[in-house]
Design a protein around this motif. Structure first.
Motif, mmCIF file in Angstrom:
data_model
loop_
_atom_site.group_PDB
_atom_site.id
_atom_site.type_symbol
_atom_site.label_atom_id
_atom_site.label_comp_id
_atom_site.label_asym_id
_atom_site.label_seq_id
_atom_site.Cartn_x
_atom_site.Cartn_y
_atom_site.Cartn_z
ATOM 1 N N GLU A 5 0.844 -1.190 0.000
ATOM 2 C CA GLU A 5 0.000 0.000 0.000
ATOM 3 C C GLU A 5 0.889 1.253 0.000
ATOM 4 N N ASN A 6 0.444 2.261 -0.728
ATOM 5 C CA ASN A 6 1.182 3.514 -0.839
ATOM 6 C C ASN A 6 0.873 4.378 0.385
ATOM 7 N N LEU A 7 1.877 4.640 1.207
ATOM 8 C CA LEU A 7 1.688 5.437 2.420
ATOM 9 C C LEU A 7 1.862 6.940 2.194
ATOM 10 N N GLU A 8 2.373 7.335 1.038
ATOM 11 C CA GLU A 8 2.642 8.753 0.785
ATOM 12 C C GLU A 8 1.421 9.654 0.910
ATOM 13 N N PRO A 9 0.217 9.241 0.470
ATOM 14 C CA PRO A 9 -0.949 10.127 0.632
ATOM 15 C C PRO A 9 -1.304 10.407 2.096
ATOM 16 N N LEU A 10 -0.835 9.576 3.022
ATOM 17 C CA LEU A 10 -1.127 9.773 4.441
ATOM 18 C C LEU A 10 -0.201 10.789 5.104
ATOM 19 N N LEU A 11 0.904 11.124 4.448
ATOM 20 C CA LEU A 11 1.895 12.016 5.045
ATOM 21 C C LEU A 11 1.385 13.450 5.104
ATOM 22 N N ARG A 12 1.756 14.165 6.158
ATOM 23 C CA ARG A 12 1.382 15.580 6.298
ATOM 24 C C ARG A 12 2.278 16.482 5.466
ATOM 25 N N THR A 13 3.518 16.053 5.249
ATOM 26 C CA THR A 13 4.447 16.831 4.431
ATOM 27 C C THR A 13 4.047 16.665 2.976
ATOM 28 N N GLN A 14 3.703 17.766 2.322
ATOM 29 C CA GLN A 14 3.216 17.716 0.951
ATOM 30 C C GLN A 14 3.973 18.709 0.075
ATOM 31 N N ALA A 15 4.165 18.338 -1.191
ATOM 32 C CA ALA A 15 4.799 19.232 -2.161
ATOM 33 C C ALA A 15 4.000 20.526 -2.250
ATOM 34 N N GLY A 16 4.714 21.649 -2.297
ATOM 35 C CA GLY A 16 4.084 22.956 -2.414
ATOM 36 C C GLY A 16 3.808 23.625 -1.080
ATOM 37 N N GLU A 17 3.878 22.881 0.007
ATOM 38 C CA GLU A 17 3.633 23.424 1.338
ATOM 39 C C GLU A 17 4.950 23.824 2.000
ATOM 40 N N ALA A 18 4.885 24.735 2.954
ATOM 41 C CA ALA A 18 6.063 25.109 3.738
ATOM 42 C C ALA A 18 6.383 23.985 4.719
ATOM 43 N N LEU A 19 7.656 23.652 4.855
ATOM 44 C CA LEU A 19 8.077 22.561 5.725
ATOM 45 C C LEU A 19 8.162 23.015 7.172
ATOM 46 N N THR A 20 7.669 22.175 8.077
ATOM 47 C CA THR A 20 7.775 22.447 9.512
ATOM 48 C C THR A 20 8.335 21.214 10.209
ATOM 49 N N VAL A 21 8.920 21.431 11.371
ATOM 50 C CA VAL A 21 9.423 20.321 12.172
ATOM 51 C C VAL A 21 8.248 19.455 12.624
ATOM 52 N N GLY A 22 7.123 20.077 12.925
ATOM 53 C CA GLY A 22 5.944 19.337 13.380
ATOM 54 C C GLY A 22 5.438 18.338 12.358
ATOM 55 N N THR A 23 5.404 18.724 11.074
ATOM 56 C CA THR A 23 4.934 17.779 10.056
ATOM 57 C C THR A 23 5.921 16.626 9.896
ATOM 58 N N LEU A 24 7.222 16.909 9.995
ATOM 59 C CA LEU A 24 8.216 15.834 9.909
ATOM 60 C C LEU A 24 8.044 14.843 11.056
ATOM 61 N N ARG A 25 7.906 15.364 12.260
ATOM 62 C CA ARG A 25 7.733 14.487 13.424
ATOM 63 C C ARG A 25 6.456 13.667 13.307
ATOM 64 N N SER A 26 5.394 14.290 12.873
ATOM 65 C CA SER A 26 4.118 13.600 12.703
ATOM 66 C C SER A 26 4.243 12.471 11.681
ATOM 67 N N ASP A 27 4.911 12.742 10.578
ATOM 68 C CA ASP A 27 5.087 11.727 9.535
ATOM 69 C C ASP A 27 5.938 10.558 10.025
ATOM 70 N N VAL A 28 6.997 10.845 10.780
ATOM 71 C CA VAL A 28 7.838 9.772 11.316
ATOM 72 C C VAL A 28 7.005 8.887 12.245
ATOM 73 N N ALA A 29 6.232 9.491 13.127
ATOM 74 C CA ALA A 29 5.391 8.722 14.043
ATOM 75 C C ALA A 29 4.366 7.887 13.276
ATOM 76 N N LEU A 30 3.768 8.467 12.245
ATOM 77 C CA LEU A 30 2.790 7.754 11.428
ATOM 78 C C LEU A 30 3.431 6.553 10.743
#
Length: 107
Positions: free
Chosen positions: A41-66
């Motif tokens: 299954e493709n997990l990329e659509p579940l990630l909070r970090t998305q192309a075109g968006e500003a990167l934050t530490v919070g989205t990275l941490r959330s994605d790692v936990a997910l």
């Protein structure tokens, strides 16, 4: 379960301690497996970090936990690299590429 984060500076961001990539636009997000492969299954659509968006530490941490919980990976590293994208006028602009490197848990 080990979770590795390669983010340069992962400590809480205060003033000058803000990581260089915070606020940079994301050009590309991908998953790569260092061994054992990725799940079907493709997990990329579940990630909070998305192309075109500003990167934050919070989205990275959330994605790692997910990825650790949903993907069942032994470890996850978030790698942030300088990248270049083009703006709406076709002009180059600084951006980042985010790669989540995962290691599958033994079965």
């Amino acid at each position: 379960m080990g979770i590795g984060l390669i983010l340069g500076c992962i400590a809480p961001a205060f003033g000058a301690d803000v990581p260089w990539f915070v606020g940079e636009p994301v050009a590309q997000v991908s998953l790569e497996a260092s061994s054992g492969g990725l799940p079907e299954e493709n997990l990329e659509p579940l990630l909070r970090t998305q192309a075109g968006e500003a990167l934050t530490v919070g989205t990275l941490r959330s994605d790692v936990a997910l990825l650790v919980s949903a993907g069942g990976f032994l470890s996850v590293e978030a790698l942030v690299e300088p990248w270049v994208t083009v703006d709406q006028y076709g002009m180059p602009e600084d951006a980042v590429k985010v790669v989540y490197r995962v290691v599958s848990a033994p079965k």
